[in-house]
Design a protein around this motif. Sequence first.
Motif, PDB file in Angstrom:
ATOM      1  N   MET A  10       0.805  -1.227   0.000  1.00  0.00           N
ATOM      2  CA  MET A  10       0.000   0.000   0.000  1.00  0.00           C
ATOM      3  C   MET A  10       0.834   1.271   0.000  1.00  0.00           C
ATOM      4  N   GLY A  11       2.157   1.170   0.263  1.00  0.00           N
ATOM      5  CA  GLY A  11       2.986   2.360   0.299  1.00  0.00           C
ATOM      6  C   GLY A  11       2.776   3.162   1.568  1.00  0.00           C
ATOM      7  N   ASP A  12       3.124   4.435   1.525  1.00  0.00           N
ATOM      8  CA  ASP A  12       2.956   5.314   2.678  1.00  0.00           C
ATOM      9  C   ASP A  12       1.467   5.620   2.860  1.00  0.00           C
ATOM     10  N   PRO A  18      -2.648   4.494  -1.378  1.00  0.00           N
ATOM     11  CA  PRO A  18      -3.973   3.869  -1.256  1.00  0.00           C
ATOM     12  C   PRO A  18      -4.957   4.339  -2.332  1.00  0.00           C
ATOM     13  N   GLU A  19      -4.910   5.625  -2.677  1.00  0.00           N
ATOM     14  CA  GLU A  19      -5.840   6.150  -3.676  1.00  0.00           C
ATOM     15  C   GLU A  19      -5.591   5.556  -5.059  1.00  0.00           C
ATOM     16  N   ILE A  20      -4.336   5.509  -5.495  1.00  0.00           N
ATOM     17  CA  ILE A  20      -4.080   4.987  -6.839  1.00  0.00           C
ATOM     18  C   ILE A  20      -4.317   3.480  -6.897  1.00  0.00           C
ATOM     19  N   ILE A  21      -4.132   2.785  -5.770  1.00  0.00           N
ATOM     20  CA  ILE A  21      -4.447   1.356  -5.740  1.00  0.00           C
ATOM     21  C   ILE A  21      -5.940   1.139  -5.951  1.00  0.00           C
ATOM     22  N   VAL A 118       4.120  -5.479  -6.638  1.00  0.00           N
ATOM     23  CA  VAL A 118       4.022  -4.128  -7.164  1.00  0.00           C
ATOM     24  C   VAL A 118       3.918  -3.206  -5.957  1.00  0.00           C
ATOM     25  N   THR A 119       4.840  -2.260  -5.853  1.00  0.00           N
ATOM     26  CA  THR A 119       4.938  -1.460  -4.645  1.00  0.00           C
ATOM     27  C   THR A 119       4.452  -0.041  -4.891  1.00  0.00           C
ATOM     28  N   ALA A 120       3.512   0.412  -4.078  1.00  0.00           N
ATOM     29  CA  ALA A 120       3.069   1.802  -4.127  1.00  0.00           C
ATOM     30  C   ALA A 120       4.129   2.687  -3.465  1.00  0.00           C
ATOM     31  N   PRO A 301       5.274   2.274  -9.516  1.00  0.00           N
ATOM     32  CA  PRO A 301       5.042   3.484 -10.304  1.00  0.00           C
ATOM     33  C   PRO A 301       6.289   4.367 -10.330  1.00  0.00           C
ATOM     34  N   ASP A 302       6.321   5.230 -11.322  1.00  0.00           N
ATOM     35  CA  ASP A 302       7.431   6.161 -11.515  1.00  0.00           C
ATOM     36  C   ASP A 302       7.108   7.511 -10.879  1.00  0.00           C
ATOM     37  N   HIS A 303       6.752   7.502  -9.589  1.00  0.00           N
ATOM     38  CA  HIS A 303       6.506   8.765  -8.890  1.00  0.00           C
ATOM     39  C   HIS A 303       6.513   8.492  -7.399  1.00  0.00           C
TER      40      HIS A 303
END
Length: 335
Positions: A10-12, A18-21, A118-120, A301-303
């Motif tokens: 989920m990333g930070d 969370p939103e882009i997921i 796949v890592t956010a 992702p690239d961001h």
Amino acid sequence: MNNRLLAITMGDAAGIGPEIIVKALAAGDAGRCVVLGSAALMRRTVARLGLMRPVALLDAPDDEAPPDCLPVWEPAGLPAGLEDLQIGAVQAAAGAAAARCIEAAAQLALQGRVAGIVTAPIHKEALAAAGIGYPGHTEMLQALAGGGPVRMMLANDELRVVLVTIHVALRRAIELLDFDAVLSTLRIVQQAARHWGLERPRIAVAGLNPHAGEGGLFGDEEQRFIAPAIAAAVAEGIDARGPYAPDTVFMRARHAPPAHPGEFDVVVAMTHDHGLIPVKYLGVEQGVNVTLGLPFVRTSPDHGTAFDIAGRGIADPRSLQAALRMARQLSAASR
């Protein structure tokens, strides 16, 4: 191995991960995935976006989720209360949670329970605040996978760039460059290329100095170890060329047919910004970060976490969707 299941970290929790997921999975073309993170946080995100999509908390990451549900598995040791964190701010709890999800995803991949991860986006300051001793995903995953050599590749439809050095100060990056680092990078690119459908990729090597040193006038790193490493790679059957001036090699490699077919399949750059600025300039919404050299597939992702827009519902999921597509492509080639 379950070759259909991808793990998404989920990333930070305070960023746009969370939103882009939620947006990427709601689009319906991601295939079978499981989100590693907080179910309560994902439910809050779904509600904030106004989506009618239930979140299913799975007992095991590879359980089947009910139809039309967002599948979430909470790794053991995940901090509580992530749904109540301040959005858009550096917080130790968010860094600790992000790291725990990455650790769990790597374990699942090493056990063969997922086809890839796949890592956010994560925030490096939040990791540091949580006492995590790694500056980013690449270094953490390298350690979790046993410490073998890995490299960062950033790719889109027009350009692939692999870095010799990554998340260190520029002065330190130059100190880390040597014959072995460059040759190891070329070998990793060659080994990874079969996942892109290339048995013998055309690899351009960017120099470190302006004009690739101009014969030693602007620096001698090209002469001392970059060119010798290229020669050693060629002797091993690797189609490596250069060193080329770093201010023009990316234009030569850019693949934009029919008007501009690229001369090269991948560019190797010596330092982080040398390599990533050209790819990101082409558009972060299509860029994918791939870690080469791991015993499993990892894309992202690239961001970054985009704290400035987190919680506003305007984050673009296209780079995450591209990362999901690439993870499926690479995991299929790895079978």
